[in-house]
Design an enzyme around this catalytic site. Structure first.
Site, mmCIF file in Angstrom:
data_model
loop_
_atom_site.group_PDB
_atom_site.id
_atom_site.type_symbol
_atom_site.label_atom_id
_atom_site.label_comp_id
_atom_site.label_asym_id
_atom_site.label_seq_id
_atom_site.Cartn_x
_atom_site.Cartn_y
_atom_site.Cartn_z
ATOM 1 N N GLU A 391 0.810 -1.228 0.000
ATOM 2 C CA GLU A 391 0.000 0.000 0.000
ATOM 3 C C GLU A 391 0.841 1.276 0.000
ATOM 4 O O GLU A 391 0.525 2.255 0.678
ATOM 5 C CB GLU A 391 -0.970 -0.004 1.190
ATOM 6 C CG GLU A 391 -1.951 -1.173 1.134
ATOM 7 C CD GLU A 391 -2.930 -1.185 2.288
ATOM 8 O OE1 GLU A 391 -4.091 -1.541 2.075
ATOM 9 O OE2 GLU A 391 -2.516 -0.853 3.426
ATOM 10 N N LEU A 392 1.903 1.278 -0.767
ATOM 11 C CA LEU A 392 2.735 2.478 -0.893
ATOM 12 C C LEU A 392 2.045 3.461 -1.830
ATOM 13 O O LEU A 392 1.776 3.160 -2.992
ATOM 14 C CB LEU A 392 4.116 2.114 -1.426
ATOM 15 C CG LEU A 392 5.046 3.278 -1.775
ATOM 16 C CD1 LEU A 392 5.311 4.131 -0.546
ATOM 17 C CD2 LEU A 392 6.350 2.752 -2.371
#
Length: 592
Positions: A391-392
């Protein structure tokens, strides 16, 4: 197309054809179709399709499947029929009657035989005896399992009307002194309980296999209110081993801090369910409860409370030892470069010129991580550390300083910058002989991983990524369809999910290491953790332990009865397990 071997059925079929206008009955190949009729209950599972040809094939492939309805529900029994909006397809010839697994064991063992005899069990404080390699782990386990085996110990409450064939003890034979607790450790065991009384035997290569054997043995013994301990279906032989080597429970102690008592209960439940890994998601954006000796401001500034909501170095060692004595690995997760807001509270330079997450352009970021890895690889004996990578949001790095640095270093995209970051931190982990587990995002974004890396596929049933990961030669686990934070999903929802290996080659299948049930903590804390995790995680445990040849079906009703008894055992052992559900015909737990 009905074969002559159906005999008398042929007359019935002709009658069905004649009476089709009156009763809506049609015969199609080996299926009798009953229009506007269904069989209430008796469901195996929903096949996920309403295509009749597919349903015929699926049902025919399941030994116990007696039919299905046009809504896609497979049935193990079609006798309870009533008018309905669906159509019922009845298999001909009918399958053998569905029977529940006869031994009250959770999870179902790999191989077993059983008989028809019952025998009493003689209470003794020394019922279990170590006859092979001895050690403190085994000694403490024997003491615990005596209590689990004999919940009533008072002589006044126990009948001593035993026969010469009563079971008087169990020898536990550990063959090696190997207490290594790393990925893939040996959990195999054998049990032999004779019908002629005397002593039973548990044999295992390691003490951890003996722990699994003790759990199974205790589940085979029941207590009645006449004051008698009994073991049924003798003689019993069991040769057991897990289907997958990695069977974990993710525990999130960042979003809500979990006290040590809750962590210990989680470990107990893992061990009782024959899982083997505590995936400890220690820190996240919300808080940093891990007390670092190298960087004390991480918890002093980043924890919910630096005194009451932290895990001290001694706390961590106590958890690791408690888990080892129950055959449970402790794999820490320190997610990066995203999910790191709590790190930057104490050490703002980690964010650098970025808007969130770590700044991957600064040498100081990697110096910090280097020192931190040197610490945690000493604190945690587990070879694998989970470095997250999920989830960058690339918007975090969309600053003028970072983009200018990228241009000067010939890095053309944020994907390439992520690869740069991940490559450097994976090299730092390797520097300290650590192997790494990552979320699938790292692989999906094209990062080249070390050969021993394990990729956790968490985005639902993403078999495309599973195939790609294993095709590239990496090991994989799956967790996406076992997210316990989906609070409205009951145990049977998770029980119905399994890892589909059908699209993989034999070489790829060997790279699938297992899976995890994940309890993300947005909606749980110490007040509701136990009933939200168990027995739903235990349902996942059987999927990952028991052989694929064992049908979790023919009926969730059958599984529910075993799971209910297992739930009651865990209640008696101090774990607050939620009910299996009255819809499965089970509700009440005896006090013992």
């Amino acid at each position: 197309g009905i074969n002559a071997e159906y005999g008398g059925l042929e007359t019935m079929i002709r009658f069905y054809f004649i009476a089709s206008l009156l009763f809506g009955l049609i015969v199609s190949q080996t299926w009798i179709i009953k229009r506007g009729v269904d069989s209430a209950g008796n469901d195996i599972e929903n096949a996920g399709t309403t295509n009749i040809n597919d349903l015929e094939s699926i049902c025919a492939s399941i030994t116990w499947c007696a039919g299905f309805n046009s809504n896609g529900w497979l049935k193990y029994d079609v006798s309870n029929q009533a008018p309905a909006s669906a159509d019922l397809y009845v298999r001909q010839p009918p399958p053998p009657p569905a029977k529940p697994f006869p031994l009250d064991v959770w999870p179902v063992p790999a191989q077993y035989t059983y008989g028809t005899l019952n025998q009493t069990v003689v209470y003794s404080s020394s019922f279990f005896a170590a006859v092979g390699v001895r050690g403190d782990i085994l000694s403490q386990a024997l003491s615990r399992y005596i209590d689990y085996l004999f919940p009533i110990k008072s002589i006044d409450d126990i009948s001593y009307k035993y026969s010469a064939d009563s079971l008087v003890g169990c020898d536990v034979n550990v063959l090696t002194a190997d207490e290594t607790l790393q990925f893939g450790f040996d959990e195999t065991y054998e049990i032999n309980i004779p019908a002629t009384g005397g002593r039973a035997n548990i044999k295992a290569n390691t003490v951890y296999g003996a722990l699994r054997g003790l759990e199974t043995f205790v589940q085979l013994v029941s207590f009645d209110w006449n004051g008698v301990y009994t073991v049924n279906h003798l003689p019993i032989t069991i040769q057991d081993a897990p289907r997958y080597p990695h069977r974990g429970l993710l525990v999130d102690s960042s979003r809500h801090f979990l006290p040590l008592s809750t962590i210990y209960k989680a470990i107990d439940g893992i061990a009782f369910s024959k899982m083997n890994t505590l995936h400890w998601h220690l820190v996240d954006d919300q808080s940093f409860p891990y007390v670092s000796t190298s960087f004390p401001l991480l918890s002093e500034k980043g924890a919910w409370d630096p005194r009451r909501a932290v895990y001290s170095p001694q706390d961590i060692q106590n958890v690791i030892k408690y888990a080892q004595y129950r055959g449970v690995r402790v794999m820490p997760e320190f997610d990066m470069p995203a999910h790191t807001a709590s790190w930057a509270v104490g050490y703002p330079f980690l964010r650098g010129s970025g808007l969130c997450g770590f700044d991957p352009t600064l040498d100081s970021t990697y110096s910090f991580i280097d020192t931190f890895f040197a610490e945690i690889t000493k604190v945690f004996p587990e070879k694998y550390i989970h470095l997250g990578g999920d989830e960058l949001d690339f918007a975090c790095w969309n600053s003028s300083q970072i983009t200018s640095w990228m241009k000067s270093h010939n890095i053309a995209s944020f994907n390439q910058l992520e690869t740069y970051f991940e490559t450097k931190i994976l090299a730092l982990a390797a520097k300290y002989n650590a192997s790494v587990m990552v979320w699938q995002d790292v692989f999906n974004n094209g990062v080249v991983l070390a050969p021993e890396t394990v990729v956790d596929v968490w985005r639902g049933a993403d078999y495309t990524t599973l195939k790609q990961v294993t095709s590239a030669g990496y090991r994989a686990t799956m967790s996406g369809f076992w997210y316990l934070d989906h609070l409205t999903d009951s145990w049977d929802t998770f029980y119905s999910q399994d890892i589909d290996l059908s699209g993989l080659s034999p070489e790829q299948e060997k790279l699938v290491m297992g899976g995890e049930a994940c309890m993300w903590a947005e909606w749980v804390d110490e007040n509701n953790f136990e009933p939200r995790v168990f027995p739903r995680a235990s349902a996942v445990a059987e999927v990952l332990w028991s052989p694929v040849s064992y049908p979790k079906i023919p009926s969730y009703d059958f599984a529910a009865r075993r799971l209910h008894k297992f739930k009651c055992r865990l209640n008696r052992r101090g774990i607050n397990v939620e009910p299996v559900g009255v819809t499965f015909g089970v509700s009440f737990c005896d006090p013992l």
